[in-house]
Design a protein around this motif. Structure first.
Motif, PDB file in Angstrom:
ATOM      1  N   GLN A 333       0.884  -1.141  -0.139  1.00 37.56           N
ATOM      2  CA  GLN A 333      -0.065   0.189  -0.013  1.00 37.56           C
ATOM      3  C   GLN A 333       0.888   1.210   0.103  1.00 37.56           C
ATOM      4  OE1 GLN A 333      -3.325   0.819   0.086  1.00 37.56           O
ATOM      5  NE2 GLN A 333      -3.861  -1.319  -0.349  1.00 37.56           N
ATOM      6  N   ALA A 334       2.093   1.041   0.441  1.00 38.67           N
ATOM      7  CA  ALA A 334       3.043   2.282   0.602  1.00 38.67           C
ATOM      8  C   ALA A 334       3.664   2.550  -0.714  1.00 38.67           C
ATOM      9  CB  ALA A 334       3.909   2.064   1.668  1.00 38.67           C
ATOM     10  N   MET A 335       3.699   1.746  -1.557  1.00 34.18           N
ATOM     11  CA  MET A 335       4.423   1.588  -2.770  1.00 34.18           C
ATOM     12  C   MET A 335       3.913   2.647  -3.671  1.00 34.18           C
ATOM     13  SD  MET A 335       5.420  -1.268  -5.148  1.00 34.18           S
ATOM     14  CE  MET A 335       6.346  -2.174  -3.878  1.00 34.18           C
ATOM     15  N   ASP A 336       4.795   3.794  -3.848  1.00 36.07           N
ATOM     16  CA  ASP A 336       4.005   4.772  -4.919  1.00 36.07           C
ATOM     17  C   ASP A 336       4.242   4.534  -6.176  1.00 36.07           C
ATOM     18  OD1 ASP A 336       3.394   7.710  -5.575  1.00 36.07           O
ATOM     19  OD2 ASP A 336       5.399   7.695  -6.084  1.00 36.07           O
ATOM     20  N   HIS A 337       5.441   4.046  -6.797  1.00 39.38           N
ATOM     21  CA  HIS A 337       5.585   3.474  -7.950  1.00 39.38           C
ATOM     22  C   HIS A 337       6.024   2.078  -7.789  1.00 39.38           C
ATOM     23  CE1 HIS A 337       7.004   3.003 -12.070  1.00 39.38           C
ATOM     24  NE2 HIS A 337       6.352   4.114 -12.492  1.00 39.38           N
ATOM     25  N   VAL A 338       5.371   1.470  -8.801  1.00 40.59           N
ATOM     26  CA  VAL A 338       5.639  -0.222  -8.567  1.00 40.59           C
ATOM     27  C   VAL A 338       6.860  -0.620  -8.711  1.00 40.59           C
ATOM     28  CG1 VAL A 338       5.337  -0.382 -11.176  1.00 40.59           C
ATOM     29  CG2 VAL A 338       4.642  -2.497  -9.491  1.00 40.59           C
ATOM     30  N   SER A 339       7.411  -1.536  -7.965  1.00 38.63           N
ATOM     31  CA  SER A 339       8.843  -1.985  -7.929  1.00 38.63           C
ATOM     32  C   SER A 339       8.662  -3.353  -7.329  1.00 38.63           C
ATOM     33  CB  SER A 339       9.582  -1.135  -6.939  1.00 38.63           C
ATOM     34  OG  SER A 339      10.626  -1.911  -6.555  1.00 38.63           O
ATOM     35  N   GLY A 340       9.962  -4.163  -7.882  1.00 40.48           N
ATOM     36  CA  GLY A 340       9.740  -5.524  -7.524  1.00 40.48           C
ATOM     37  C   GLY A 340      10.110  -5.974  -5.996  1.00 40.48           C
ATOM     38  N   ASP A 341      10.673  -5.024  -5.513  1.00 38.55           N
ATOM     39  CA  ASP A 341      11.259  -5.194  -4.230  1.00 38.55           C
ATOM     40  C   ASP A 341      10.952  -3.877  -3.197  1.00 38.55           C
ATOM     41  OD1 ASP A 341      12.984  -6.065  -2.168  1.00 38.55           O
ATOM     42  OD2 ASP A 341      14.882  -5.779  -3.095  1.00 38.55           O
ATOM     43  N   GLY A 342      11.304  -3.774  -2.147  1.00 37.85           N
ATOM     44  CA  GLY A 342      11.055  -2.714  -1.087  1.00 37.85           C
ATOM     45  C   GLY A 342      10.438  -3.054   0.232  1.00 37.85           C
ATOM     46  N   PRO A 343       9.866  -4.068   0.298  1.00 34.33           N
ATOM     47  CA  PRO A 343       9.086  -4.463   1.822  1.00 34.33           C
ATOM     48  C   PRO A 343      10.322  -4.302   2.827  1.00 34.33           C
ATOM     49  CG  PRO A 343       8.131  -5.790   0.256  1.00 34.33           C
ATOM     50  CD  PRO A 343       9.130  -5.306  -0.454  1.00 34.33           C
ATOM     51  N   ASN A 344      11.505  -4.644   2.556  1.00 38.03           N
ATOM     52  CA  ASN A 344      12.459  -4.975   3.719  1.00 38.03           C
ATOM     53  C   ASN A 344      12.803  -3.547   3.962  1.00 38.03           C
ATOM     54  OD1 ASN A 344      12.600  -7.524   2.621  1.00 38.03           O
ATOM     55  ND2 ASN A 344      14.796  -7.526   2.512  1.00 38.03           N
ATOM     56  N   THR A 345      12.811  -2.429   3.185  1.00 33.57           N
ATOM     57  CA  THR A 345      13.207  -0.881   3.485  1.00 33.57           C
ATOM     58  C   THR A 345      12.022  -0.525   4.379  1.00 33.57           C
ATOM     59  OG1 THR A 345      14.420  -0.758   1.590  1.00 33.57           O
ATOM     60  CG2 THR A 345      13.868   1.406   2.397  1.00 33.57           C
ATOM     61  N   TYR A 346      10.666  -0.733   4.075  1.00 39.78           N
ATOM     62  CA  TYR A 346       9.700  -0.370   4.792  1.00 39.78           C
ATOM     63  C   TYR A 346       9.618  -0.727   6.299  1.00 39.78           C
ATOM     64  CZ  TYR A 346       4.739   0.326   5.911  1.00 39.78           C
ATOM     65  OH  TYR A 346       3.658   0.616   6.571  1.00 39.78           O
ATOM     66  N   MET A 500      10.024   7.656   3.383  1.00 40.66           N
ATOM     67  CA  MET A 500       8.958   8.522   3.394  1.00 40.66           C
ATOM     68  C   MET A 500       7.648   8.158   3.695  1.00 40.66           C
ATOM     69  SD  MET A 500      10.819  11.063   3.424  1.00 40.66           S
ATOM     70  CE  MET A 500       9.489  12.159   3.542  1.00 40.66           C
ATOM     71  N   ALA A 501       7.099   7.127   3.606  1.00 35.86           N
ATOM     72  CA  ALA A 501       5.774   6.345   4.140  1.00 35.86           C
ATOM     73  C   ALA A 501       5.811   6.345   5.535  1.00 35.86           C
ATOM     74  CB  ALA A 501       5.712   4.957   3.690  1.00 35.86           C
ATOM     75  N   HIS A 502       7.015   6.286   6.253  1.00 35.23           N
ATOM     76  CA  HIS A 502       7.028   6.848   7.853  1.00 35.23           C
ATOM     77  C   HIS A 502       7.628   8.117   8.085  1.00 35.23           C
ATOM     78  CE1 HIS A 502       6.353   2.393   8.195  1.00 35.23           C
ATOM     79  NE2 HIS A 502       7.192   1.860   7.238  1.00 35.23           N
ATOM     80  N   ALA A 503       7.728   8.922   7.102  1.00 34.49           N
ATOM     81  CA  ALA A 503       8.289  10.247   7.404  1.00 34.49           C
ATOM     82  C   ALA A 503       9.741  10.030   8.124  1.00 34.49           C
ATOM     83  CB  ALA A 503       7.374  11.002   8.398  1.00 34.49           C
ATOM     84  N   LEU A 504      10.449   9.350   7.290  1.00 36.13           N
ATOM     85  CA  LEU A 504      12.056   9.281   7.649  1.00 36.13           C
ATOM     86  C   LEU A 504      12.859   9.675   6.609  1.00 36.13           C
ATOM     87  CD1 LEU A 504      13.955   7.928   9.862  1.00 36.13           C
ATOM     88  CD2 LEU A 504      14.087   5.891   8.263  1.00 36.13           C
ATOM     89  N   GLU A 505      13.496  10.540   7.052  1.00 36.27           N
ATOM     90  CA  GLU A 505      14.565  11.019   5.884  1.00 36.27           C
ATOM     91  C   GLU A 505      15.944   9.913   5.916  1.00 36.27           C
ATOM     92  OE1 GLU A 505      17.804  14.499   5.558  1.00 36.27           O
ATOM     93  OE2 GLU A 505      15.779  15.167   5.479  1.00 36.27           O
ATOM     94  N   VAL A 506      16.039   9.762   4.555  1.00 36.84           N
ATOM     95  CA  VAL A 506      17.385   8.870   4.511  1.00 36.84           C
ATOM     96  C   VAL A 506      18.492   9.300   3.554  1.00 36.84           C
ATOM     97  CG1 VAL A 506      18.228   6.618   3.469  1.00 36.84           C
ATOM     98  CG2 VAL A 506      16.046   6.792   4.721  1.00 36.84           C
ATOM     99  N   ARG A 507      19.500   9.704   4.084  1.00 36.53           N
ATOM    100  CA  ARG A 507      20.807  10.202   3.409  1.00 36.53           C
ATOM    101  C   ARG A 507      21.635   9.259   3.080  1.00 36.53           C
ATOM    102  NH1 ARG A 507      21.653  15.670   7.047  1.00 36.53           N
ATOM    103  NH2 ARG A 507      19.636  16.683   7.170  1.00 36.53           N
ATOM    104  N   VAL A 508      22.313   9.363   1.961  1.00 32.70           N
ATOM    105  CA  VAL A 508      23.104   8.463   1.240  1.00 32.70           C
ATOM    106  C   VAL A 508      24.477   9.085   0.746  1.00 32.70           C
ATOM    107  CG1 VAL A 508      21.537   6.993   0.293  1.00 32.70           C
ATOM    108  CG2 VAL A 508      21.995   9.008  -0.835  1.00 32.70           C
ATOM    109  N   PRO A 509      25.436   9.115   1.920  1.00 28.57           N
ATOM    110  CA  PRO A 509      26.764   9.837   1.743  1.00 28.57           C
ATOM    111  C   PRO A 509      27.622   9.251   0.500  1.00 28.57           C
ATOM    112  CG  PRO A 509      26.370   9.353   4.109  1.00 28.57           C
ATOM    113  CD  PRO A 509      25.221   8.552   3.234  1.00 28.57           C
ATOM    114  N   PHE A 510      27.533   7.935   0.136  1.00 26.47           N
ATOM    115  CA  PHE A 510      28.178   7.710  -0.801  1.00 26.47           C
ATOM    116  C   PHE A 510      27.874   8.072  -2.227  1.00 26.47           C
ATOM    117  CE2 PHE A 510      29.006   3.455   1.785  1.00 26.47           C
ATOM    118  CZ  PHE A 510      30.452   3.902   1.973  1.00 26.47           C
ATOM    119  N   LEU A 511      26.592   8.858  -2.321  1.00 23.89           N
ATOM    120  CA  LEU A 511      26.218   9.607  -3.440  1.00 23.89           C
ATOM    121  C   LEU A 511      26.429  10.908  -3.620  1.00 23.89           C
ATOM    122  CD1 LEU A 511      23.149   7.458  -4.418  1.00 23.89           C
ATOM    123  CD2 LEU A 511      25.625   7.045  -5.015  1.00 23.89           C
TER     124      LEU A 511
END
Length: 626
Positions: A333-346, A500-511
């Motif tokens: 339900q939280a998936m904004d754009h379809v993806s074959g993965d994602g529940p782990n991150t959720y 963002m489904a949980h209003a959590l900001e994730v930063r990615v320093p390697f990028l």
């Protein structure tokens, strides 16, 4: 971190845009629970939902206007070097401590060139009331999304597809090119989406729209877009430069006015992030790990090793497979754009947010930047097999056909496809590396769509035309391909929508784009000199990364999706596959055969491929697409 929305509409009264913009804003409430705002004037309506991370006061409210009233800005993301830029902009009458206001000041001073000075993750819309122009821009690596819908006399944009659909102004029609792309790669690559007429502004690009009808869309940064003069660095010099760049990046990205932490799996990437954070932090770093009861597959001991070494405030999120199973409906339900993965991150993001954390650093991007995936080693091996090109193409294609018929395994079929290419070389073979199904299967599942151009091949052609491509090392070319395809369109998209489904900001320093520019110029001999995982990153970390982490055994734990799909999720999967067969583009008989083959344990049918089809139908149903 927030969500932004907007409507540009000609020939109607401003008041007619309020209702659809409010619906768009409401659809993004999960991204920004702290505040909201709407600004409407003439042909432009801008909306914003706020998750307060820097300057928590009302002075950070958006849409934000410049003191002279000329510029109006909505912005999603973080500008990590905002304090440095603010020091350069001494003449601007700042009224807040926010990074948002620094963007306004930077644009007033440097115009579009300010994008080249911003270091961060962002999607923004800036309206110039004097010039009657709207600037839309997206960060260098595509960390933050921005979706567009264009129709005669109107343009809509938003941080999520669902927000555009909520406007009531976007037709809910399936994009056939999105279907074929998803079947190939379990995602839809930018600029396309699964919704017909909706596209993504591409990473490192801006769009400048004038109210007289002029449109300018250009790239201001691309991987390998400039030649980075670092190819002559030896290992010692590269190690030092990378270490310094990593420390600078971490120090910038730890600026926040809210509690924050880091994801810690105990692998090289997340352990490096935590080690670096500990070098610059004056307080204990908060770390979060997912652990499993199955000790043989649990990474918990390695995460604890790092937590103990750096005296972090460590939190273990202990889960069972059943916890994942029960969370799957909410994750879909939280998936904004379809993806074959994602529940782990959720799940990890939800647990982190419940612990009171609003921002977390992640090791995402380390594999792509420092040659951590098997594709990098395979590419070097394939480079050495160039002698096969002396064989006539016809003969190689005959051999490829025989090989393909000899096995139903996906890996064997991919080898056969590489063998049959007009020219065997690593970059040209890359589109096959992450392809889920061969074209023959796609033709059976969705007849006719196998003729749709391959999106990954098209992206690689664009990269190949960049001025720095020819001088770049092979591994950097593969890095650019990984970053522009799998990373941007699966990893970053899933990270954004599930956190963002949980209003959590994730930063990615390697990028950090400055770090990327540096590493992309380093030679293959230094980046991947031989055996061992990510040797350049390991060398740069030095004593900060224990040998036990570098040389840890590979963990083989995977969630039992195959058992679930034949048990607890069987009815759910069967129903969605049957429903998918009734939709346009799909062949019901082929889908049912695939399902029955899976239930019988046919070795050529992977659960992940079938699950991606189930997820697709669930997403189409949730969003009312037809």
């Amino acid at each position: 971190m927030c969500g932004i929305t907007g409507i540009i509409q000609f020939g109607t009264s401003p008041s007619s845009m309020y209702a659809p913009l409010e619906r768009m804003n409401q659809a993004l409430a999960h991204r920004g629970p702290d505040d909201e705002g709407i600004w409407v004037e003439g042909p432009v309506a801008l909306g914003h939902r706020r998750l307060s991370i820097i300057d928590l006061s009302s002075a950070g409210h958006q849409p934000m206007q410049s003191p002279d009233g000329r510029y109006v800005l909505v912005f999603n993301g973080e500008i990590y070097n905002f304090r440095t830029l603010k020091a350069e902009l001494k003449d601007y009458p700042f009224r807040s401590g926010s990074d948002t206001e620094v963007i306004l000041a930077a644009y007033a001073q440097w115009g579009i060139d300010c994008l080249k000075k911003l270091n961060g993750m962002y999607a923004l819309a800036l309206w110039d009331r004097q010039e009657q122009t709207l600037l839309l821009a997206r960060d260098h690596l595509g960390i933050k999304p921005l979706y567009l819908y264009e129709a005669p006399q109107q343009i809509l944009f938003a941080s999520e597809v669902r927000s555009l659909l909520a406007s009531g102004m976007v037709p809910r029609k399936i994009n056939p090119a999105g279907i074929s792309d998803y079947l190939r790669y379990q995602t839809v690559h930018a600029p396309q989406t699964m919704v017909q007429g909706v596209r993504m502004l591409e990473p490192g690009h801006y769009l400048l729209l004038s109210m007289d009808g002029r449109v300018e869309e250009r790239a201001y940064w691309q991987p390998l877009g400039t030649t980075v003069p670092a190819n002559k660095l030896d290992l010692a010099s590269a190690r030092q430069k990378v270490r310094e760049a990593l420390l600078t990046t971490i120090e910038r990205q730890m600026i926040a006015d809210v509690p924050f932490g880091a994801f810690l799996s105990g692998g090289i990437d997340s352990s490096s992030i935590v080690a670096l954070m500990s070098q610059v932090s004056t307080t204990a770093v908060k770390t979060f790990s997912v652990t499993f009861a199955e000790e043989a597959f649990s990474e918990a001991p390695f995460a604890r090793m790092i937590a103990e070494k750096y005296q972090t405030e460590h939190h273990e999120i202990r889960l069972s497979p059943d916890d994942f199973l029960h969370t799957i409906p909410r994750a879909l339900q939280a998936m904004d754009h379809v993806s074959g993965d994602g529940p782990n991150t959720y799940i990890v993001a939800g647990a982190t947010r419940k612990a009171g954390i609003k921002m977390a650093l992640s090791g995402l991007g380390g594999d792509e930047l420092f040659a951590g995936y098997p594709i990098f080693g395979r590419s070097k091996s394939l480079e050495r097999l160039g002698w096969l090109n002396v064989l006539p193409v016809g003969l190689r294609q005959i051999l490829a056909g025989v090989l393909a018929q000899s096995s139903s395994k996906v890996a064997i079929r991919k080898v056969a496809e590489v063998l049959g290419l007009p020219q065997i070389e690593p970059y040209g073979a890359y589109p096959l590396s992450r392809q889920s199904w061969p074209e023959m299967t796609i033709a059976q599942l969705a007849p006719g769509l196998e003729k749709t151009p391959n999106a990954v091949a098209a992206i690689l052609e664009i990269i190949q035309a960049l001025p720095g491509f020819d001088a770049a090392p092979l591994l950097s070319k593969i890095s650019a391909a990984e970053m522009s395809t799998y990373m941007q369109n699966i990893l970053l998209r899933d990270s954004d929508q599930m956190s963002m489904a949980h209003a959590l900001e994730v930063r990615v320093p390697f990028l950090d784009h400055e770090l990327v520019d540096l590493v992309m110029g380093i030679s293959d001999a230094v980046k991947l000199p031989g055996a061992g995982p990510k040797p350049l990153l390991v060398a740069a970390m030095g004593e900060w990364l224990p040998d036990a982490i570098v040389n840890r055994p590979k963990m083989g734990f995977t969630l039992p999706y195959e058992l679930w799909m034949k048990g607890a999720l069987r009815e759910f999967c069967a129903g969605h596959l049957a429903q998918l067969g009734e939709r346009p583009f799909f062949a019901a008989a082929a889908l049912q055969k695939l399902w029955q083959d899976f239930l019988r344990g046919h070795p050529g049918v992977k659960w992940s491929h079938l699950w991606s089809l189930v997820v697709l139908d669930e997403w189409l149903e949730n969003n009312g697409l037809h």
